[in-house]
Design a protein around this motif. Sequence first.
Motif, PDB file in Angstrom:
ATOM      1  N   LEU A  87       0.849  -1.188   0.000  1.00  0.00           N
ATOM      2  CA  LEU A  87       0.000   0.000   0.000  1.00  0.00           C
ATOM      3  C   LEU A  87       0.884   1.238   0.000  1.00  0.00           C
ATOM      4  N   GLU A  88       0.612   2.129  -0.944  1.00  0.00           N
ATOM      5  CA  GLU A  88       1.303   3.416  -0.984  1.00  0.00           C
ATOM      6  C   GLU A  88       0.396   4.451  -0.329  1.00  0.00           C
ATOM      7  N   LEU A  89       0.902   5.069   0.720  1.00  0.00           N
ATOM      8  CA  LEU A  89       0.091   5.995   1.505  1.00  0.00           C
ATOM      9  C   LEU A  89       0.967   7.150   1.981  1.00  0.00           C
ATOM     10  N   PHE A  94       3.841   0.478   2.468  1.00  0.00           N
ATOM     11  CA  PHE A  94       3.510  -0.372   3.608  1.00  0.00           C
ATOM     12  C   PHE A  94       3.154  -1.789   3.171  1.00  0.00           C
ATOM     13  N   GLY A  95       3.647  -2.761   3.933  1.00  0.00           N
ATOM     14  CA  GLY A  95       3.242  -4.144   3.763  1.00  0.00           C
ATOM     15  C   GLY A  95       2.331  -4.514   4.926  1.00  0.00           C
ATOM     16  N   LYS A  96       2.483  -5.703   5.459  1.00  0.00           N
ATOM     17  CA  LYS A  96       1.669  -6.111   6.601  1.00  0.00           C
ATOM     18  C   LYS A  96       2.101  -5.337   7.850  1.00  0.00           C
ATOM     19  N   PRO A  97       1.157  -4.965   8.715  1.00  0.00           N
ATOM     20  CA  PRO A  97       1.530  -4.311   9.981  1.00  0.00           C
ATOM     21  C   PRO A  97       2.348  -5.261  10.843  1.00  0.00           C
ATOM     22  N   VAL A 116      -2.987   3.942  -2.534  1.00  0.00           N
ATOM     23  CA  VAL A 116      -2.936   3.157  -3.768  1.00  0.00           C
ATOM     24  C   VAL A 116      -2.400   1.767  -3.438  1.00  0.00           C
ATOM     25  N   LEU A 117      -3.189   0.764  -3.773  1.00  0.00           N
ATOM     26  CA  LEU A 117      -2.792  -0.624  -3.550  1.00  0.00           C
ATOM     27  C   LEU A 117      -2.132  -1.141  -4.822  1.00  0.00           C
ATOM     28  N   GLY A 167      -1.450  -3.420   3.721  1.00  0.00           N
ATOM     29  CA  GLY A 167      -2.439  -2.366   3.749  1.00  0.00           C
ATOM     30  C   GLY A 167      -3.291  -2.377   5.003  1.00  0.00           C
ATOM     31  N   ALA A 168      -3.269  -3.471   5.737  1.00  0.00           N
ATOM     32  CA  ALA A 168      -4.010  -3.598   7.004  1.00  0.00           C
ATOM     33  C   ALA A 168      -5.523  -3.580   6.812  1.00  0.00           C
TER      34      ALA A 168
END
Length: 213
Positions: A87-89, A94-97, A116-117, A167-168
């Motif tokens: 996830l682009e934020l 970001f990957g998994k939390p 954006v995923l 992306g959680a």
Amino acid sequence: MAIPLILASASPARLATLRSAGVEPTVRASAVDEPALVQRAETEFGELEAEDVALLLARAKCEAVAAGLVEAGESADALVLGCDSVLELGGQTFGKPADAADAIARWQQMSGGSGVLHTGHWLIDDRDEGTDATFGAVASTTVHFARLSQDEIEAYVATGEPLEVAGAFKIDGLAGAYIRGIEGDYHNVVGLSLPLLRELLAEVDVAWHELRD
């Protein structure tokens, strides 16, 4: 007889997506150390864009599974597909939390905003009479998140679902009520873009229906 497809991913959502489209792949999960791989790549090439991270990891998973079959003395005689999502934020990837606290912080940032995923797809044509091609592409979908209260965020994270995926959130799961809308391919947000996979297959002269029984 359908052309065999090996899914180099342990994701239940990706498997379910393929099955819902009439494709029954063989699942072979890889043991790629994702953080270490990204760190090595950034040490060599500098900071990677989110799309590059997704494609790098998808390729690594696909190649690891294909190589593992060779090492085990097995003949794949199949197409091998690797996928990975990030996830682009806010300019970050970001990957998994890492844990519940990380997931809560992520949702506090996502709440009321958009991200954006990106899902990388890598395909290896490992059929005995195939092309030996190895290539990939990225599908990207913009996701608009609802504004959540702190209680809603904590209740959702307490379910454990956000810890399972990049992306959680799972748009096809408990987070469906928290997604205001998307721009792009829904299946890509789930984890595998069927339209993009169809395009990749065409590059090795395989029609989509040839994957179905």
